[in-house]
Design a protein around this motif. Structure first.
Motif, PDB file in Angstrom:
ATOM      1  N   ASP A   1      20.318 -14.573   5.592  1.00 52.83           N
ATOM      2  CA  ASP A   1      21.538 -14.333   6.359  1.00 52.83           C
ATOM      3  C   ASP A   1      21.248 -13.182   7.307  1.00 52.83           C
ATOM      4  N   ASP A   2      21.077 -13.497   8.579  1.00 57.78           N
ATOM      5  CA  ASP A   2      20.615 -12.506   9.541  1.00 57.78           C
ATOM      6  C   ASP A   2      21.393 -12.626  10.827  1.00 57.78           C
ATOM      7  N   SER A   3      21.392 -11.572  11.626  1.00 55.74           N
ATOM      8  CA  SER A   3      22.048 -11.595  12.923  1.00 55.74           C
ATOM      9  C   SER A   3      21.104 -12.206  13.956  1.00 55.74           C
ATOM     10  N   GLU A   4      21.559 -12.285  15.182  1.00 56.19           N
ATOM     11  CA  GLU A   4      20.782 -12.925  16.250  1.00 56.19           C
ATOM     12  C   GLU A   4      19.410 -12.287  16.470  1.00 56.19           C
ATOM     13  N   ALA A   5      19.314 -10.973  16.292  1.00 52.20           N
ATOM     14  CA  ALA A   5      18.033 -10.282  16.498  1.00 52.20           C
ATOM     15  C   ALA A   5      17.130 -10.336  15.261  1.00 52.20           C
ATOM     16  N   ASN A   6      17.617 -10.862  14.151  1.00 51.72           N
ATOM     17  CA  ASN A   6      16.848 -11.053  12.921  1.00 51.72           C
ATOM     18  C   ASN A   6      16.233  -9.780  12.346  1.00 51.72           C
ATOM     19  N   PRO A   7      16.992  -8.690  12.247  1.00 54.74           N
ATOM     20  CA  PRO A   7      16.392  -7.459  11.703  1.00 54.74           C
ATOM     21  C   PRO A   7      15.970  -7.586  10.249  1.00 54.74           C
ATOM     22  N   LYS A   8      16.704  -8.321   9.438  1.00 55.63           N
ATOM     23  CA  LYS A   8      16.332  -8.478   8.022  1.00 55.63           C
ATOM     24  C   LYS A   8      15.015  -9.243   7.896  1.00 55.63           C
ATOM     25  N   THR A   9      14.875 -10.264   8.711  1.00 55.80           N
ATOM     26  CA  THR A   9      13.651 -11.065   8.681  1.00 55.80           C
ATOM     27  C   THR A   9      12.459 -10.231   9.140  1.00 55.80           C
ATOM     28  N   ARG A  10      12.632  -9.505  10.210  1.00 53.61           N
ATOM     29  CA  ARG A  10      11.543  -8.662  10.719  1.00 53.61           C
ATOM     30  C   ARG A  10      11.168  -7.589   9.704  1.00 53.61           C
ATOM     31  N   GLU A  11      12.162  -7.022   9.008  1.00 53.28           N
ATOM     32  CA  GLU A  11      11.887  -6.021   7.979  1.00 53.28           C
ATOM     33  C   GLU A  11      11.120  -6.649   6.816  1.00 53.28           C
ATOM     34  N   ALA A  12      11.495  -7.856   6.415  1.00 46.84           N
ATOM     35  CA  ALA A  12      10.784  -8.536   5.317  1.00 46.84           C
ATOM     36  C   ALA A  12       9.320  -8.761   5.695  1.00 46.84           C
ATOM     37  N   ILE A  13       9.067  -9.129   6.939  1.00 47.04           N
ATOM     38  CA  ILE A  13       7.688  -9.338   7.400  1.00 47.04           C
ATOM     39  C   ILE A  13       6.924  -8.019   7.391  1.00 47.04           C
ATOM     40  N   ARG A  14       7.582  -6.943   7.806  1.00 45.73           N
ATOM     41  CA  ARG A  14       6.931  -5.630   7.792  1.00 45.73           C
ATOM     42  C   ARG A  14       6.596  -5.219   6.354  1.00 45.73           C
ATOM     43  N   ILE A  15       7.517  -5.457   5.425  1.00 49.26           N
ATOM     44  CA  ILE A  15       7.279  -5.117   4.022  1.00 49.26           C
ATOM     45  C   ILE A  15       6.132  -5.949   3.454  1.00 49.26           C
ATOM     46  N   LEU A  16       6.071  -7.225   3.837  1.00 50.05           N
ATOM     47  CA  LEU A  16       4.974  -8.086   3.381  1.00 50.05           C
ATOM     48  C   LEU A  16       3.632  -7.514   3.837  1.00 50.05           C
ATOM     49  N   LEU A  17       3.574  -7.067   5.053  1.00 55.79           N
ATOM     50  CA  LEU A  17       2.351  -6.462   5.591  1.00 55.79           C
ATOM     51  C   LEU A  17       2.047  -5.144   4.880  1.00 55.79           C
ATOM     52  N   GLU A  18       3.054  -4.319   4.714  1.00 52.18           N
ATOM     53  CA  GLU A  18       2.858  -2.989   4.145  1.00 52.18           C
ATOM     54  C   GLU A  18       2.551  -3.030   2.644  1.00 52.18           C
ATOM     55  N   GLU A  19       3.347  -3.747   1.889  1.00 50.58           N
ATOM     56  CA  GLU A  19       3.211  -3.721   0.434  1.00 50.58           C
ATOM     57  C   GLU A  19       2.123  -4.648  -0.097  1.00 50.58           C
ATOM     58  N   ARG A  20       1.992  -5.799   0.513  1.00 50.31           N
ATOM     59  CA  ARG A  20       1.027  -6.775  -0.006  1.00 50.31           C
ATOM     60  C   ARG A  20      -0.224  -6.874   0.855  1.00 50.31           C
ATOM     61  N   GLN A  21      -0.280  -6.076   1.904  1.00 50.13           N
ATOM     62  CA  GLN A  21      -1.405  -6.105   2.832  1.00 50.13           C
ATOM     63  C   GLN A  21      -1.680  -7.535   3.298  1.00 50.13           C
ATOM     64  N   PHE A  22      -0.605  -8.289   3.509  1.00 44.96           N
ATOM     65  CA  PHE A  22      -0.723  -9.667   3.998  1.00 44.96           C
ATOM     66  C   PHE A  22      -0.822  -9.602   5.514  1.00 44.96           C
ATOM     67  N   PRO A  23      -1.930 -10.022   6.091  1.00 49.00           N
ATOM     68  CA  PRO A  23      -2.105  -9.878   7.541  1.00 49.00           C
ATOM     69  C   PRO A  23      -1.226 -10.856   8.311  1.00 49.00           C
ATOM     70  N   VAL A  24      -0.341 -10.312   9.108  1.00 48.73           N
ATOM     71  CA  VAL A  24       0.513 -11.133   9.954  1.00 48.73           C
ATOM     72  C   VAL A  24       0.631 -10.441  11.307  1.00 48.73           C
ATOM     73  N   ILE A  25       0.520 -11.229  12.347  1.00 50.43           N
ATOM     74  CA  ILE A  25       0.579 -10.717  13.713  1.00 50.43           C
ATOM     75  C   ILE A  25       1.877 -11.193  14.333  1.00 50.43           C
ATOM     76  N   GLY A  26       2.570 -10.276  14.988  1.00 52.57           N
ATOM     77  CA  GLY A  26       3.817 -10.615  15.647  1.00 52.57           C
ATOM     78  C   GLY A  26       3.742 -10.353  17.140  1.00 52.57           C
ATOM     79  N   SER A  27       4.466 -11.165  17.877  1.00 49.24           N
ATOM     80  CA  SER A  27       4.586 -10.971  19.326  1.00 49.24           C
ATOM     81  C   SER A  27       5.969 -11.442  19.731  1.00 49.24           C
ATOM     82  N   SER A  28       6.264 -11.381  21.008  1.00 50.99           N
ATOM     83  CA  SER A  28       7.563 -11.858  21.484  1.00 50.99           C
ATOM     84  C   SER A  28       7.695 -13.367  21.333  1.00 50.99           C
ATOM     85  N   HIS A  29       6.601 -14.041  21.012  1.00 48.70           N
ATOM     86  CA  HIS A  29       6.612 -15.502  20.855  1.00 48.70           C
ATOM     87  C   HIS A  29       6.640 -15.947  19.392  1.00 48.70           C
TER      88      HIS A  29
END
Length: 151
Positions: free
Chosen positions: A75-103
């Motif tokens: 359940d997220d707003s148009e800018a998807n801050p919860k989703t972006r935070e979950a991706i950041r946590i995945l990278l930080e806590e699990r060292q799961f490599p994920v690359i993000g861009s405007s696309h």
């Protein structure tokens, strides 16, 4: 028999135990709804996110934050801050490599993709730092615009 100690004067085993407890507490705080600001991200969501991202390997196979939110029923707003935070946590806590861009997001398939992303982020950071310095210098030179109040 001498006990090896670190810079803080603690023996290595004791220091290792303390670091493990700190990491455990930090993880619990972030993923179990602790004190950290922002959305609560539990381990199940991180598991689902990791599995979803494994279907998006390579720069030609991106998924947007909106698509991630839809796929995982976040359940997220148009800018998807919860989703972006979950991706950041995945990278930080699990060292799961994920690359993000405007696309969108993807899992890198080569060291070259990682290096390109790191170079891009470093360049953006330097540009932001330069711009912040220019703003500060302009303010110090000119102050507020005519008619604007100074804060």
């Amino acid at each position: 028999m001498a006990v090896a100690t670190g810079a803080a004067g603690l023996d290595r085993e004791h220091r290792k135990l303390i670091l493990e407890r700190v990491r455990e507490q930090a993880t619990r705080t972030v993923t179990d709804g602790g004190d950290r600001d922002g959305p609560n991200v539990d381990g199940d969501l991180l598991d689902d996110l990791e599995e979803l991202l494994l279907d998006h390997v390579g720069s030609d196979n991106k998924i947007t934050s909106g698509e991630v939110a839809d796929e995982l029923d976040i359940d997220d707003s148009e800018a998807n801050p919860k989703t972006r935070e979950a991706i950041r946590i995945l990278l930080e806590e699990r060292q799961f490599p994920v690359i993000g861009s405007s696309h969108g997001y993807h899992v890198p398939e080569s060291r070259e993709q990682v290096d390109e992303q790191v170079e891009s982020l470093q360049s953006r950071a330097a540009s932001i730092q330069e711009r912040s310095q220019l703003i500060k210098e302009a303010w110090e030179q000119r102050g507020p615009a005519p008619g604007a109040g100074e804060s």
